[in-house]
Design an enzyme around this catalytic site. Sequence first.
Site, mmCIF file in Angstrom:
data_model
loop_
_atom_site.group_PDB
_atom_site.id
_atom_site.type_symbol
_atom_site.label_atom_id
_atom_site.label_comp_id
_atom_site.label_asym_id
_atom_site.label_seq_id
_atom_site.Cartn_x
_atom_site.Cartn_y
_atom_site.Cartn_z
ATOM 1 N N GLY A 19 9.489 59.159 26.946
ATOM 2 C CA GLY A 19 9.653 57.783 27.400
ATOM 3 C C GLY A 19 10.185 57.817 28.825
ATOM 4 O O GLY A 19 10.070 58.830 29.517
ATOM 5 N N GLY A 21 13.266 57.939 29.920
ATOM 6 C CA GLY A 21 14.343 58.909 30.116
ATOM 7 C C GLY A 21 13.840 60.342 30.120
ATOM 8 O O GLY A 21 14.141 61.123 31.019
ATOM 9 N N GLU A 178 8.388 36.837 25.344
ATOM 10 C CA GLU A 178 7.079 37.148 25.901
ATOM 11 C C GLU A 178 5.972 36.901 24.880
ATOM 12 O O GLU A 178 4.929 36.313 25.190
ATOM 13 C CB GLU A 178 7.023 38.622 26.331
ATOM 14 C CG GLU A 178 7.763 38.922 27.609
ATOM 15 C CD GLU A 178 8.163 40.387 27.743
ATOM 16 O OE1 GLU A 178 8.724 40.744 28.781
ATOM 17 O OE2 GLU A 178 7.926 41.167 26.798
#
Lengths: 456, 456
Positions: A19, A21, A178
């Site tokens: 991801g 990180g 969203e």
Amino acid sequence: MTRTDSPSRRPRVVVIGCGFGGLEATRALARADVEVTLVDRTNHHLFQPLLYQVATAGLSAPAISAPIRHILRREIRRGRVTVLLGEVVDIDATAQAVVLDDGARLPYDHLIVAAGATHSYFGRDDWATHAPGLKTLADAFELRNRVLRAFEQAERHPELREQALTFAVIGGGPTGVEMAGTIAEIARHTLPGEFRRIDSRQARVVLLEGADRVLTAMPAVLSQKASEQLVRLGVEVRTGCRVTDIDAEGLSYETRQGDEVVRHRLDTRTVVWAAGVAASPLGRCLREAAGAELDRAGRVIVQPDLSLAGYPEIQVIGDLAAAMSHPAKGPPTPVPGVSPAAKQMGRLAAANVLRRLRSEATRSFRYIDYGALATIGRKAAVADVAVPMLGSLRFSGWAAWVFWLFVHIYFLIGFRNRLMVLTDWAWAYWTFQRHARVLVERPTPPTPPATPARAS
Amino acid sequence: MTRTDSPSRRPRVVVIGCGFGGLEATRALARADVEVTLVDRTNHHLFQPLLYQVATAGLSAPAISAPIRHILRREIRRGRVTVLLGEVVDIDATAQAVVLDDGARLPYDHLIVAAGATHSYFGRDDWATHAPGLKTLADAFELRNRVLRAFEQAERHPELREQALTFAVIGGGPTGVEMAGTIAEIARHTLPGEFRRIDSRQARVVLLEGADRVLTAMPAVLSQKASEQLVRLGVEVRTGCRVTDIDAEGLSYETRQGDEVVRHRLDTRTVVWAAGVAASPLGRCLREAAGAELDRAGRVIVQPDLSLAGYPEIQVIGDLAAAMSHPAKGPPTPVPGVSPAAKQMGRLAAANVLRRLRSEATRSFRYIDYGALATIGRKAAVADVAVPMLGSLRFSGWAAWVFWLFVHIYFLIGFRNRLMVLTDWAWAYWTFQRHARVLVERPTPPTPPATPARAS
């Protein structure tokens, strides 16, 4: 503690998860003289902030996913990084090895665990069938199928019309806002005129939030703006709701009026789960293997330098970490589960590995907050941007939407994807169309015995 | 025979399937004063000639699929066409109604069956697990996953390297040739340098064909050219092969040397099935309901005007029809299962419905053959184009490839998709990259009980 003092080989660093990180940590480590192995369950890095666009048919999956090997091709060619597709099932902290799904063991001198989070149903896993969440591309396809199919059902079955045209989104965080805004947009702008028996504009989109306002991580004034923009798009915003049950025909929830609990029922077949987040199960592995402490969400409580108490060679970053930010002055503050934080942790974890290899002291994590952004729909967003020396700048509406657009395109991995997303959005903006309106059916079963059409 | 003489309502025409034939028929009918209902299992029209590009990670699914409702939005708005998402499970030819999966019945005055074909394993349905075919988007995703995973497996498991890097494609028709050529291209041009432990260029791609040449529908000289281009791309072309078994570890096949049968074994975990085609099961429905005669591949043998003997109100078109072309002079010839034929049948079926409504005589089907095209890979293709008055023009290599490119882009539905495909291909051509290299994992199971991260 670590075995990095052997002069015969380069120190081995294993990174779990690609991801924000994990990718950042891998890139930083690849610049040093270490042997990095990156393990991920999938072959792509996913730009999760735009996953809701895949779920709502605005973008295709490849537009927001880049193959990990392609992103890291230079590092791989230089012999710095090995990428493995695989699932980590256990961590042997004593023997310093990561265990993969097929039993293979990857020994490490240093380990960075960046396995992220998944959705949590607060112990009600039976809700998963009726209310899918949104974390992976497969989740996004599932939601896309359900939303598009709901309109088809309404067209085909007049008796189900009202239920089929009711959409519930549980959770008023960024993803919930969203999703609700975009479903409303689809009903009001994309589909009208394409059905004979229904008017898609009559669809109801209900957003249910437990707290007393949406986007609780943002200043109250922006929550208010977001609510107003949602209502303008046609979303029914309901705060202070506690969902008590979800089944195939709808959901039940409670609200409070003074001391009184009021029970409500919403008939719907399309429920989006955007409420609960739980850390990766690897948190529990670390508890068992290394005595790591977990917080209520299953996240690993880390030391100021992101390492594990008693295991300085293990660092936990991103959504799996319950980390604190240690500012120059003032008390430590909790780090939010957002991508800039994950990236910053990735960079610090890599730097701390290198510091340890040079026998230097590690540094504490300090989160630099650039602010928060949330989009609601076409020309609707809220922004809370940290401006150095000036404090924070809060704005909403069209300006915030344009700002959101550029920030997201800028951070998309790879020139190619940025271009794809930009053209897709330009197209969507002018035409109101969403190009990824594709239901992917289950694989076709083989045909029952028929005689050959042509020989093989 | 039909009930179209009632003055009180417009004649009802039901079209089953929105492939090339069904779409063309629907569009033609929508211009007349009839009530058209189009039923399809999916919500999109699929541009099947480019499906292999989705399977080989060159294009995203939305690039080759357009929502049926969007294509027909003008006809829907004018009140001419109703689109229903649903599966037809039976046809009641006596009562003149189509039966949907939920038991609903759609009455018709005229019926056009354009349900297409699927793959056939010649009675060996157990092979389906090991050797998926390529007919739907779900099939394409399955194949994409398998091809990409094979390279990942080879990187992770040295002991499986040789088997994992062997790809078998069964069937040397257009799909088989395209798949084999493109997999070879991926191995040789897209992936090199992105792995540490394997050299992707060492992958073997084996194309197995039962006849003595590939692309049997084309002139022998072009088959020869195609073979040469395949070999240049690194594909091993094996003709005269009869596949006798497929399992999880590989496949067995036989060849003949004189009178002797030679048995071979190929160790591979990635097998693409491009060999057998069988008509939709609706063919059998028509046999039971209307006594339709089927050919060996399960296709419905139709009258010269594409109707069913004894049931002039039912017409069968596209891959489901075993139709003959009736040229102005000379004997009837069989119609090939290609998209131009399906489109031409769609137009004739619509025109014949309208002729019947005006009590005019129907016309026989006459296939206009514009030639055949097959692509093999980058800058490699073969073309056999019919030129009026001049006969046929045969060419191969780069010129054929450019010709193929423009023909396919021209026929792609909708300006938007054409643009998408063109930019995707331009990108792929210059960079050798394939942007849709995305493995879509199974949906994530809900996390085992963890305490809430935030309240809903």
